[in-house]
Design a protein around this motif. Sequence first.
Motif, PDB file in Angstrom:
ATOM      1  N   ALA A   1      48.264 -26.922 -15.473  1.00 22.46           N
ATOM      2  CA  ALA A   1      48.998 -25.921 -14.690  1.00 22.46           C
ATOM      3  C   ALA A   1      49.552 -24.833 -15.598  1.00 22.46           C
ATOM      4  CB  ALA A   1      50.129 -26.590 -13.906  1.00 22.46           C
ATOM      5  N   LEU A   2      50.098 -25.224 -16.754  1.00 19.25           N
ATOM      6  CA  LEU A   2      50.620 -24.235 -17.695  1.00 19.25           C
ATOM      7  C   LEU A   2      49.490 -23.435 -18.323  1.00 19.25           C
ATOM      8  CD1 LEU A   2      53.444 -26.246 -19.512  1.00 19.25           C
ATOM      9  CD2 LEU A   2      53.647 -24.624 -17.626  1.00 19.25           C
ATOM     10  N   VAL A   3      48.386 -24.112 -18.611  1.00 19.61           N
ATOM     11  CA  VAL A   3      47.215 -23.424 -19.162  1.00 19.61           C
ATOM     12  C   VAL A   3      46.749 -22.330 -18.213  1.00 19.61           C
ATOM     13  CG1 VAL A   3      44.753 -23.710 -19.697  1.00 19.61           C
ATOM     14  CG2 VAL A   3      46.437 -25.340 -20.601  1.00 19.61           C
ATOM     15  N   ARG A   4      46.681 -22.682 -16.937  1.00 23.77           N
ATOM     16  CA  ARG A   4      46.245 -21.709 -15.924  1.00 23.77           C
ATOM     17  C   ARG A   4      47.206 -20.515 -15.872  1.00 23.77           C
ATOM     18  NH1 ARG A   4      46.246 -24.942 -11.906  1.00 23.77           N
ATOM     19  NH2 ARG A   4      48.295 -24.349 -11.120  1.00 23.77           N
ATOM     20  N   ASP A   5      48.489 -20.793 -15.947  1.00 25.10           N
ATOM     21  CA  ASP A   5      49.483 -19.717 -15.890  1.00 25.10           C
ATOM     22  C   ASP A   5      49.369 -18.785 -17.094  1.00 25.10           C
ATOM     23  OD1 ASP A   5      50.469 -20.628 -13.508  1.00 25.10           O
ATOM     24  OD2 ASP A   5      52.186 -21.675 -14.380  1.00 25.10           O
ATOM     25  N   VAL A   6      49.181 -19.370 -18.262  1.00 25.85           N
ATOM     26  CA  VAL A   6      49.097 -18.551 -19.478  1.00 25.85           C
ATOM     27  C   VAL A   6      47.818 -17.727 -19.486  1.00 25.85           C
ATOM     28  CG1 VAL A   6      48.856 -18.631 -21.991  1.00 25.85           C
ATOM     29  CG2 VAL A   6      50.577 -20.045 -20.859  1.00 25.85           C
ATOM     30  N   LEU A   7      46.671 -18.356 -19.193  1.00 28.92           N
ATOM     31  CA  LEU A   7      45.400 -17.633 -19.236  1.00 28.92           C
ATOM     32  C   LEU A   7      45.297 -16.582 -18.140  1.00 28.92           C
ATOM     33  CD1 LEU A   7      42.781 -20.412 -20.109  1.00 28.92           C
ATOM     34  CD2 LEU A   7      43.781 -18.689 -21.619  1.00 28.92           C
ATOM     35  N   SER A   8      45.944 -16.824 -17.006  1.00 31.43           N
ATOM     36  CA  SER A   8      45.930 -15.823 -15.938  1.00 31.43           C
ATOM     37  C   SER A   8      46.982 -14.749 -16.186  1.00 31.43           C
ATOM     38  CB  SER A   8      46.184 -16.482 -14.580  1.00 31.43           C
ATOM     39  OG  SER A   8      47.482 -17.056 -14.532  1.00 31.43           O
ATOM     40  N   ASN A   9      47.777 -14.921 -17.279  1.00 29.31           N
ATOM     41  CA  ASN A   9      48.841 -13.990 -17.647  1.00 29.31           C
ATOM     42  C   ASN A   9      49.828 -13.818 -16.507  1.00 29.31           C
ATOM     43  OD1 ASN A   9      50.177 -12.437 -19.503  1.00 29.31           O
ATOM     44  ND2 ASN A   9      48.938 -10.599 -19.200  1.00 29.31           N
ATOM     45  N   LYS A  10      50.127 -14.943 -15.864  1.00 30.92           N
ATOM     46  CA  LYS A  10      51.062 -14.938 -14.729  1.00 30.92           C
ATOM     47  C   LYS A  10      52.409 -14.334 -15.107  1.00 30.92           C
ATOM     48  CE  LYS A  10      53.490 -18.198 -11.673  1.00 30.92           C
ATOM     49  NZ  LYS A  10      53.642 -19.617 -11.309  1.00 30.92           N
ATOM     50  N   PHE A  11      52.819 -14.566 -16.355  1.00 34.22           N
ATOM     51  CA  PHE A  11      54.134 -14.092 -16.783  1.00 34.22           C
ATOM     52  C   PHE A  11      54.087 -12.640 -17.266  1.00 34.22           C
ATOM     53  CE2 PHE A  11      53.863 -18.693 -17.765  1.00 34.22           C
ATOM     54  CZ  PHE A  11      54.737 -19.143 -16.788  1.00 34.22           C
ATOM     55  N   GLY A  12      52.890 -12.107 -17.457  1.00 33.11           N
ATOM     56  CA  GLY A  12      52.740 -10.685 -17.742  1.00 33.11           C
ATOM     57  C   GLY A  12      52.924 -10.254 -19.172  1.00 33.11           C
TER      58      GLY A  12
END
Length: 546
Positions: free
Chosen positions: A127-138
């Motif tokens: 889940a964290l990997v997905r967030d980081v690679l999708s640049n969810k945090f910008g």
Amino acid sequence: MFLGALFAAVTTSAPAARSLLVYGVPGLVLLWQGGRLLSRLWREPRRLERALRAQGLRGTSYRFLTGDLREFGRLNKEAWARPPLPLGCHDIVPRVTPFLCGNVREHGKTCFSWFGPIPNVTITDPALVRDVLSNKFGHFGKPQFPALTKLLSDGLTSHEGEKWVRHRRILNPAFHLEKLRLMLPTFSACCEELVGRWAARCLGPDGGSCELDVWPELQALTGDVISRTAFGSSYLEGRRIFELQSEQAERFVGAIQKIVIPGYMYLPTKNNRRMRQINKEVNSILRGVVGKRMRAMAMREGGESTTGADDLLGLLLESNNTRHEGETGHGQQSALGMTIEDVIEECKLFYFAGMETTSVLLTWAMVLLSMHREWQDRAREEVTGLFGRDDNKPEYEGLSRLKTVNMILYETLRLYPPAVVFSRKAYKEMKVGGVTLPAGAIIEIPVLFIHHDPDTWGDDAHEFKPERFAEGVSRACNGASGAFIPFGWGPRTCIGQSFALLEAKMALCVILQRFEMELAPSYTHAPHTVMTLHPMHGAQIKLTAI
């Protein structure tokens, strides 16, 4: 007033004042710079280590200047010197990434180490990997090492911001489905030439069989494909570029472990000099290829170009004549699409990446099918059922209906992903998984480890079981979508993913139509990384013509 007095003293030849100006000021500057360097290389890393540990994160202790790079190199050398793995053993994480494996075992799946003075935080939670690679945090981007990256390829994968958006938009049309369908005859022709050479070797005294190392053979195949489809040239014209880029990749890996030494890339070391020579030669060859295409485009006399923009090089050069809408939303025109230097850098990237990823995938697929003959038989049955044998060439509709071959390729990418790790950099202080990361921290995403994690894939995570993908990727990894990332995730997913998979399917089908495969007695199972996951001693396979 002080400066005026000092100037007056110097101009009247006051010895003490002149000595202060000549020796004291440079000394103060050196002392100030030394203090800044000491802070960056010692005090700041120690402060960051305390901050990470205070949040419950565990990891290695910081070592001055080099961090864990020396230990990383030592463990790699020890792993490569070990005896090869048993045939059929796919538990390769301890051998391929020994430092990471030991760090996770000792400090947990979320832990930190040190890339020189920079904290390197490892995350394995899908889940964290997905967030980081999708640049969810910008605020995550690619780590930048300009002095080194420029020597291999300063193309799309190293760009950020508006430049990345512009280049990605220019390149996207080359990988659309309709373009890929037009490339199939080229894929097919290159594969036919490959199996034709292999068939000729099997006509010798060994009764329709031969033994060969398929690793360089498949590099030649994928190099031929990328040359023809991307640049309209044959493999022979691009051979020197492939040789140089392969050498550059090996030297790149050695240099990146020393890049943390301030000014290292500007030192006249043997490796640095050779890397610059290689870069100069590659640039010269590509400049010639680009110049030849530009002259051909300039000579057209109206109407549709016979050189066209259907291949990658034509598309890049056409962008020089096309202005693209700016990002402001006011219809303003931005700068020209790409400069000639941009074109050359993108060509360098696609010459390397276009060959490397698919050749690695095909090599490990052939090794796995040689180890697991039952899956080889199932794949051949599917291929011959769709396309027949002999000279029946696979076409797009049939390739899109492949199921067993798809499962085999996905399982190969899971067990032996070309890239074993991805990295991102936090451009500002960010909170990930409850841990506040400082600006500048590197986030390490260990693809190989994640692909082999029993917590996601089950107790059979180290086994070759293509059937796990029978109902798609999501079911295979129990809904943990960030757990299968051979081509990355999110907006920076590899632009050539569909190209690589279609090429691999075509090649595997043609090979299965013509040959049975088994491991040669000389094969040793020793995966290791250069920049991608290679067979350390080659991939010797016995081919028997059908």
